[in-house]
Design a protein around this motif. Structure first.
Motif, short mmCIF file in Angstrom:
data_model
loop_
_atom_site.label_atom_id
_atom_site.label_comp_id
_atom_site.label_asym_id
_atom_site.label_seq_id
_atom_site.Cartn_x
_atom_site.Cartn_y
_atom_site.Cartn_z
N ASN A 44 3.18 2.73 -6.90
CA ASN A 44 3.39 1.41 -7.48
C ASN A 44 4.15 1.47 -8.80
O ASN A 44 4.97 0.60 -9.10
CB ASN A 44 2.04 0.70 -7.68
CG ASN A 44 1.58 -0.04 -6.43
OD1 ASN A 44 2.19 -1.02 -6.03
ND2 ASN A 44 0.53 0.45 -5.82
N SER A 66 4.92 0.94 0.05
CA SER A 66 5.56 1.37 -1.19
C SER A 66 6.50 2.55 -0.95
O SER A 66 7.62 2.59 -1.49
CB SER A 66 4.51 1.75 -2.23
OG SER A 66 3.73 0.62 -2.60
N GLU A 100 -1.54 5.78 -4.68
CA GLU A 100 -1.02 4.41 -4.60
C GLU A 100 -0.56 3.93 -5.97
O GLU A 100 0.47 3.25 -6.10
CB GLU A 100 -2.09 3.48 -4.03
CG GLU A 100 -1.56 2.11 -3.64
CD GLU A 100 -2.54 1.34 -2.78
OE1 GLU A 100 -2.64 0.12 -2.97
OE2 GLU A 100 -3.18 1.96 -1.91
N GLY A 137 0.82 -1.20 0.00
CA GLY A 137 0.00 0.00 0.00
C GLY A 137 0.86 1.25 0.00
O GLY A 137 2.06 1.21 -0.30
N LYS A 190 -6.30 -2.79 -4.02
CA LYS A 190 -6.68 -2.40 -2.66
C LYS A 190 -7.18 -0.96 -2.61
O LYS A 190 -7.98 -0.59 -1.76
CB LYS A 190 -5.48 -2.51 -1.71
CG LYS A 190 -4.91 -3.89 -1.60
CD LYS A 190 -3.82 -3.92 -0.56
CE LYS A 190 -2.67 -2.98 -0.86
NZ LYS A 190 -2.05 -3.18 -2.17
N ALA A 191 -6.69 -0.12 -3.51
CA ALA A 191 -6.94 1.31 -3.40
C ALA A 191 -8.42 1.65 -3.44
O ALA A 191 -8.86 2.61 -2.83
CB ALA A 191 -6.22 2.05 -4.53
N ASP A 195 -3.44 -1.78 -7.94
CA ASP A 195 -4.48 -0.87 -7.47
C ASP A 195 -5.71 -1.59 -6.95
O ASP A 195 -6.74 -0.99 -6.73
CB ASP A 195 -4.90 0.10 -8.58
CG ASP A 195 -5.47 -0.63 -9.79
OD1 ASP A 195 -5.39 -1.87 -9.83
OD2 ASP A 195 -5.99 0.06 -10.69
N ASP A 233 1.88 -4.38 6.70
CA ASP A 233 0.77 -5.20 6.21
C ASP A 233 -0.52 -5.00 6.99
O ASP A 233 -1.37 -5.88 7.06
CB ASP A 233 1.16 -6.68 6.18
CG ASP A 233 1.70 -7.20 7.50
OD1 ASP A 233 2.11 -6.39 8.35
OD2 ASP A 233 1.73 -8.44 7.68
N GLY A 234 -0.70 -3.82 7.59
CA GLY A 234 -2.01 -3.43 8.07
C GLY A 234 -2.36 -3.83 9.49
O GLY A 234 -1.58 -4.44 10.22
N ASN A 279 -6.98 7.45 -3.52
CA ASN A 279 -6.07 6.31 -3.34
C ASN A 279 -5.49 5.85 -4.65
O ASN A 279 -4.30 5.55 -4.76
CB ASN A 279 -6.82 5.14 -2.68
CG ASN A 279 -7.20 5.40 -1.25
OD1 ASN A 279 -7.58 6.52 -0.89
ND2 ASN A 279 -7.11 4.38 -0.42
N ASP A 312 3.64 -8.05 -1.79
CA ASP A 312 2.29 -7.49 -1.74
C ASP A 312 1.26 -8.59 -1.94
O ASP A 312 1.36 -9.38 -2.89
CB ASP A 312 2.15 -6.43 -2.84
CG ASP A 312 0.85 -5.65 -2.75
OD1 ASP A 312 0.14 -5.78 -1.73
OD2 ASP A 312 0.55 -4.89 -3.70
#
Length: 408
Positions: A123, A18, A119, A14, A43-44, A41, A172-173, A115, A35
């Motif tokens: 990327n 990145s 993002e 993300g 997830k964006a 894109d 990773d969130g 996003n 990833d």
């Protein structure tokens, strides 16, 4: 071993991951970016639907975050919508606060960026960087970690690859698999709230003004996008969340209108919406051996004041600065945690306090608490020094960070 021989594995592709991979490459690291997303894109705009700008998710960037990304060559050209003013009030109560870019001598207090644009830009940069190898869709598992190296198993296309690196960055969130694998525990505060996220078309133009309104269930933020389009983040009580899951677009528009009022005229159209549970999630450790947590893997905040991504990006830049300054990764990580702790603690306390303080109480203390809240609003608005200090802090302008080039 020279810096150019050092290998870093960054897990999470993300914005945070990145950006971290790109900064590490700039200071001489070889980077493997792992990833889980199928495409760069995916997830964006997860759940946002196709095409139309009303469906595209957004992020709010502070003035400082934009400056940092721009200085590193990571900010997209002509990106986002600048915020010139921020208006804060408490629904049904006296008192409001106004912040203006001219008070801080900046072009914008912040930026609202889709996003997909930010993002996607990052990327593309990672894909073009010779020192970065991007592997997606893929997962990474920590096999062994100590102060000097980490052994990671990367699974991609039904094949496993074992990698030994000098640094592991977990971006990773909130539900970080790397954090779990490292055995790092979390402290979780459930706010018993959900965030409704959507874009709306308003009758009137926003004129680059962002709004934060505190309502009976929590904050409602409207952030400027196109001339009469706003990104909405509305806090709702979880006890009523099924009502909103089943609501029609017309019902959602009416609900938002009732909460916000008529300052922007009628809300005319709403894009696809999403609902997210809200919690404060804090990792009890940010560093273990040569592995470090950043972004939501380290701290996940309530969205009030929009500080989550901005806090993460300050981690990203400080980590790169310390790694560039120290030849030994473990020394860099020690300095990193020491440097970032005050900012992290302040933002967690402030965000948590705002989330609790401006939620309408149901006890007999409602009147005195209401008066105290109105007084605090009035003080912020009428005492320039207090207002400016608060505004500068939330724009990130007064937060010290080490320069990536090794200066202060």
């Amino acid at each position: 071993m020279g810096a150019s021989d050092k290998l870093a594995v960054v897990v999470g592709g993300g914005i945070t991951g990145s950006a971290q991979a790109l900064l590490l490459a700039q200071i001489g690291y070889r980077v493997i970016l792992v990833d889980a997303a199928t495409t760069p894109d995916s997830k964006a705009n997860a759940g946002a639907g196709a095409g139309h700008s009303l469906a595209l998710r957004t992020v709010a960037m502070s003035c400082r975050s934009q400056q940092l990304l721009h200085s590193a060559g990571l900010w997209p050209v002509d990106a986002g919508c600048p915020i010139h003013r921020v208006l804060v009030n408490d629904k049904g109560r006296f008192g409001s606060v106004r912040f203006d870019r001219h008070d801080y001598s900046v072009a914008a207090l912040g930026w609202v960026v889709r996003n997909q644009q930010l993002e996607g830009h990052l990327n593309r940069l990672t894909a073009e960087a010779p020192a970065i190898e991007v592997i997606r869709p893929a997962t990474a598992t920590v096999h062994r970690v100590n102060a000097d190296q980490v052994e990671v198993v990367i699974e991609h296309d039904k094949r496993q690859r074992e990698v030994t690196a000098q640094l592991l960055v977990a971006a990773d969130g909130t539900h970080s698999a790397i954090r779990t694998r490292l055995g790092i525990e979390t402290q979780v505060t459930d706010y018993e709230q959900h965030a409704l996220v959507a874009n709306v078309i308003c009758q009137r133009e926003h004129h680059h003004i962002a709004y934060e309104r505190f309502t009976d269930t929590g904050p409602l933020a409207l952030l400027p996008l196109d001339k009469n389009m706003m990104a909405v983040v509305c806090t709702l009580d979880s006890a009523r969340i099924e009502t909103f899951r089943q609501a029609s677009n017309e019902q959602l528009l009416d609900e938002l209108q009732q909460r916000f009022g008529g300052r922007l005229g009628r809300f005319q159209e709403i894009g696809p919406s999403a609902l997210f549970p809200l919690s404060l999630v804090r990792a009890k450790m940010q560093v273990q051996g040569c592995a470090v947590l950043i972004g939501n893997a380290s701290v996940t905040l309530h969205p009030v004041a929009g500080q989550g991504l901005n806090l993460a990006l300050r981690d990203v830049f400080e980590l790169a600065a310390q790694l560039n300054r120290h030849a030994v990764v473990n020394d860099a990580l020690t300095s990193f945690t020491r440097a970032r702790k005050p900012d992290q603690q302040f933002v967690v306390r402030q965000t948590d306090a705002l989330a609790r303080w401006f939620r309408r109480p149901v006890s007999g203390l409602q009147l005195p608490v209401s008066a105290a809240r109105a007084t605090s609003m009035l003080m912020l608005d009428t005492i320039p020094a207090l207002r400016n200090r608060f505004g500068r802090r939330n724009a990130g302008l007064d937060i010290p960070l080490s320069a990536v080039n090794g200066g202060d």
